[in-house]
Write a protein that holds these residues in place. Structure first.
Motif, short mmCIF file in Angstrom:
data_model
loop_
_atom_site.label_atom_id
_atom_site.label_comp_id
_atom_site.label_asym_id
_atom_site.label_seq_id
_atom_site.Cartn_x
_atom_site.Cartn_y
_atom_site.Cartn_z
N MET A 103 24.64 -24.08 -24.97
CA MET A 103 24.73 -23.01 -25.64
C MET A 103 24.70 -23.48 -27.38
N PRO A 104 23.85 -23.36 -28.28
CA PRO A 104 24.16 -23.54 -29.50
C PRO A 104 25.26 -22.82 -30.09
N VAL A 105 26.25 -23.61 -30.76
CA VAL A 105 27.37 -23.08 -31.58
C VAL A 105 27.41 -23.67 -32.66
N SER A 106 28.04 -22.80 -33.66
CA SER A 106 28.54 -23.18 -35.12
C SER A 106 28.83 -24.43 -35.16
N ALA A 107 28.65 -25.09 -36.45
CA ALA A 107 29.51 -26.35 -36.57
C ALA A 107 31.11 -26.15 -36.72
N ASP A 108 31.58 -25.30 -37.16
CA ASP A 108 32.95 -24.80 -37.24
C ASP A 108 33.54 -24.66 -35.94
N PHE A 109 32.72 -23.89 -35.01
CA PHE A 109 33.16 -23.75 -33.58
C PHE A 109 33.19 -24.84 -32.88
N ALA A 110 32.28 -25.78 -33.15
CA ALA A 110 32.10 -27.10 -32.44
C ALA A 110 33.30 -28.26 -32.75
N ALA A 111 33.53 -28.03 -34.26
CA ALA A 111 34.54 -28.74 -35.01
C ALA A 111 35.95 -28.40 -34.21
#
Length: 354
Positions: A103-111
């Motif tokens: 599932m693609p997630v935002s850069a902040d969520f991933a960080a």
């Protein structure tokens, strides 16, 4: 609206009183206030409140505009990571039942997820952002009326849903998140407030503000000086139930962050009269039962301090102090002792006070 950041798994009651010692003194409840060169902005977010102080000298942007920008940043964090919002990224991930599907997630969520997983490995699994099913099973989730001890079978079934190995984060060529079980439930409440602090601090610096103090729900980050030309300072007191005169420890925050985790008010008593903490140890799968009342961690980033305070609190006083010494972590612990409290500091924390 209630927020996952203040009520869900691995979110700990911030029961210490923080005293932000700055030029303008005691914080008031107004939204925006300016005294001398110090601006104070306050608002609500993540089921709690936030306070931002900064020196306005040389800053042309009006405080009201800066607060609008900060509120927009906090709203974006909620849009990504609040489990109380059905349309948030984390809620959509939790509702997804396809295993192995990225599932693609935002850069902040991933960080934030990446930092939580790093701290999970660093603390031997003490910080577990998938432990929610066990928290719910013991009666600290949405159903607060559960007071019986779950059976061994129920515990095993809930534990099968947990574990950092059941989520797969990929950050090469895009940020995606997948799960190995359809019922894996992710909760970043043990680290999201700290990340919010870091997010606001970064924005202030981009706006040319180099002297600031940011606080969200007791998690703090300070940089530069206050109006008196001194490093921002924060005082930590023992809980209000302490008898006699409480000792206050003053911590300078010059390009540092502070987070505190504790367990005092959030518990219930089972049918046998036992006090059950809302904090579940991922290894034992049961409420913790150690004597550690609170632990404060000073680190470079507020997200790291937030996650570490959670993990070290799970470990308990002895293991937490041993790990702090091994990793050179700045840690202050307040420990229940013979009806009162005593403090322990790691060597790195002691250096901060010199």
């Amino acid at each position: 609206m209630p927020s996952a950041y203040s009520t869900k798994a691995l979110t700990f009651t911030r029961f210490f009183r923080f005293f932000l010692i700055a030029a303008i003194g005691v914080l008031l409840a107004s939204c925006t206030r300016q005294t001398a060169a110090t601006v104070t902005l306050q608002g609500e977010t993540m089921g709690t409140t936030y306070t931002v102080k900064y020196l306005a000298d040389g800053i042309s942007t009006p405080p009201e505009e800066i607060q609008q920008q900060l509120d927009a940043l906090l709203e974006e964090v909620n849009r990504q990571m609040s489990t109380y919002r059905a349309d948030s990224e984390i809620s959509r991930f939790n509702q997804m039942h396809d295993t192995g599907k990225p599932m693609p997630v935002s850069a902040d969520f991933a960080a934030v997820t990446a930092e939580a997983l790093r701290l999970n490995a660093l603390t031997n699994g003490a910080l577990d952002i998938t432990v929610g099913p066990l928290v719910n099973l013991w009666g600290f989730g949405p159903n607060k009326e559960i007071t019986r001890e779950p059976s061994a079978t129920e515990i095993e079934q809930a534990a099968a849903q947990t574990g950092a190995d059941k989520i797969i984060l990929k950050q090469d060529g895009g940020n995606t998140l997948s799960k190995t079980r359809p019922d894996v439930y992710l909760d970043l409440s043990s680290i999201a407030k700290g990340f919010g602090v870091d997010k606001l601090a970064k924005h202030l610096e981009q706006a040319g503000i180099g002297n600031y103090l940011v606080e969200i729900g007791g998690e703090l980050r300070g940089k530069g000086k206050n109006a008196q030309g001194e490093a921002w300072r924060v005082g930590i007191e023992q809980p209000a139930i302490t008898q006699g005169t409480a000792t206050q420890v003053i911590i300078p925050l010059d390009n540092r962050s502070l987070a505190t985790s504790g367990d005092y008010r959030n518990f219930h008593v089972d049918q046998q009269g036992r006090r059950l903490s809302h904090i579940i140890h991922p290894h034992t799968r049961r409420p913790i039962s150690h004597k550690l009342a609170s632990i404060s961690v000073v680190a470079d980033s507020a997200a790291t301090a937030d996650g570490l305070s959670t993990a070290l609190f799970v470990l308990g006083e002895e293991d937490a102090l041993n790990l702090a010494r091994k990793l050179d972590l700045a840690v202050l612990m307040i420990i229940r002792d013979n009806g009162g409290y005593r403090t322990e500091m790691s060597p790195a924390f002691q250096k901060l006070l010199q």
